[in-house]
Design an enzyme around this catalytic site. Sequence first.
Site: not given
Length: 260
Positions: A162, A166
């Site tokens: 993640y 990002k």
Amino acid sequence: MTEKQLAIVTGGAGGIGFATAARLTARNVDVLIVDRDSDALETAGRKLAGGPGEIMTQLVDVTRPADVTACVDAVLAKFGRIDILVNIAGGAGPRKAYQIDDIDIDVWDHVIELNLKSTFLFCRAVMPTMRERNYGRIVNLSSVIAYGEKGVPTTVTARLPYATAKAALIGFTAQLAKDVAAHGITVNTLSPGLILGDPGTRIRDRFDTLPETERARMLAAYPIARPGSPDEVAAAIEFLVSEAASYVSGVDLPIDGAYS
């Protein structure tokens, strides 16, 4: 822009997506919200109906190129334009993984595709029409997790992929903004901190089930001493897609109560 605008909001049935669609339709923007949750889409469409802007819904797997292309082609066939794209679809996957050797390849691929690939696919699909019309507003959703988070994972499950996705979105946005600036298209990212929607939403439920000590530890990282709301993120999105932000491009804007 004096003509009526058309926006696509991915992940539009969730908290930030719903709040964004609500703000845009209130501005008389026609909005297509796309999501993979059919029940949530139906509920969101019903709640958002009746505003100045038309609200539409479409079930889309944002990681599948064919689905994304079909979605954008359908919008262009009906409206002939796409002015605004807000890429909110994402997530850290269903399985919690702390150390790198706990992360299966399928988990890694899923999280990268859901956050990064989906944004690439939608940006690529809308770019020809935005470039042809010399106008476009794109907002991509990153996260404060892009810069890393100490301690064991809490509301973010597969944190390493993640954070990777990002962080990549910030670089993707910075480069894309430079590549398309001459065509009147702005591209920006937002990096929200802890944003809690209503009870029943995914992150809110994960937060509420944490031990009180873990909740307190998370909130202690935010000098403003509270989580943010979906509407506070949506307000920033509303600004970035407006004419007032026509000279703002290639930036990553933290929405995090001074966390960063």
